[in-house]
Write a protein that holds these residues in place. Structure first.
Motif, short mmCIF file in Angstrom:
data_model
loop_
_atom_site.label_atom_id
_atom_site.label_comp_id
_atom_site.label_asym_id
_atom_site.label_seq_id
_atom_site.Cartn_x
_atom_site.Cartn_y
_atom_site.Cartn_z
N LYS A 58 0.80 -1.21 0.00
CA LYS A 58 0.00 0.00 0.00
C LYS A 58 0.83 1.27 0.00
N GLY A 59 2.13 1.15 -0.05
CA GLY A 59 3.00 2.31 0.06
C GLY A 59 3.28 2.57 1.53
N LYS A 60 4.40 3.20 1.81
CA LYS A 60 4.70 3.46 3.21
C LYS A 60 5.61 4.66 3.36
N VAL A 61 5.65 5.15 4.60
CA VAL A 61 6.53 6.24 4.97
C VAL A 61 7.23 5.83 6.26
N GLN A 93 -4.31 5.17 4.46
CA GLN A 93 -3.18 5.77 5.15
C GLN A 93 -2.15 4.71 5.53
N TYR A 94 -0.92 5.16 5.63
CA TYR A 94 0.13 4.37 6.25
C TYR A 94 0.63 5.22 7.40
N ILE A 95 0.70 4.66 8.60
CA ILE A 95 1.07 5.43 9.79
C ILE A 95 2.36 4.88 10.39
N ASP A 96 3.25 5.79 10.76
CA ASP A 96 4.53 5.46 11.39
C ASP A 96 4.63 6.25 12.69
N HIS A 97 5.20 5.63 13.73
CA HIS A 97 5.38 6.29 15.03
C HIS A 97 6.85 6.27 15.41
#
Length: 128
Positions: free
Chosen positions: A13-16, A118-122
């Motif tokens: 899905k794509g990512k960051v 969405q792609y979520i990163d913490h």
């Protein structure tokens, strides 16, 4: 709703990923790093990249935004061949001096596509 959940959990899905040069919370200090963006398997239009400084209160188990660290509008179609590095810099607010022992802080980064997938990163910040 089920389709949206499936889309968020499926691979490709794509990512960051935000990679910080330092991860220590020092009020008034400049934190730098790099966003690494990878496109999804299927061509999608990316809408924006958002990064917020969040506060987590372990006593009450709630999280709230402190302030917006950055928002980058894109409006570009990307796919699996898309890879981009975007520099990041942010000055930690001075007013966190009084709260740093009561809360934990982290950056929450979201890659948002036109269809709101969405792609979520913490990324946690350590108290000094």
């Amino acid at each position: 709703m089920i389709k949206k959940l499936t889309n968020m959990l499926s691979p490709g899905k794509g990512k960051v990923d935000l990679v910080l040069d330092q991860d220590v919370l020092i009020p008034g200090a400049l934190i730098t790093g790099t966003f690494y963006l990878q496109g999804p398997k299927k061509r999608k239009k990316v809408s924006r990249l958002e990064c917020d400084l969040m506060a987590f209160d372990p006593k009450h188990l709630n999280e709230k935004p402190v302030e917006i660290a950055t928002t980058i509008y894109m409006s570009k179609e990307i796919d699996r061949d898309f890879f981009r590095e975007i520099p990041f810099s942010y000055t930690i607010p001075e007013h966190l001096k009084d709260k740093s022992d009561q809360c934990r802080y982290r950056f929450r980064t979201k890659l948002i596509f036109e269809d709101q997938v969405q792609y979520i990163d913490h990324d946690e910040l350590k108290a000094e």
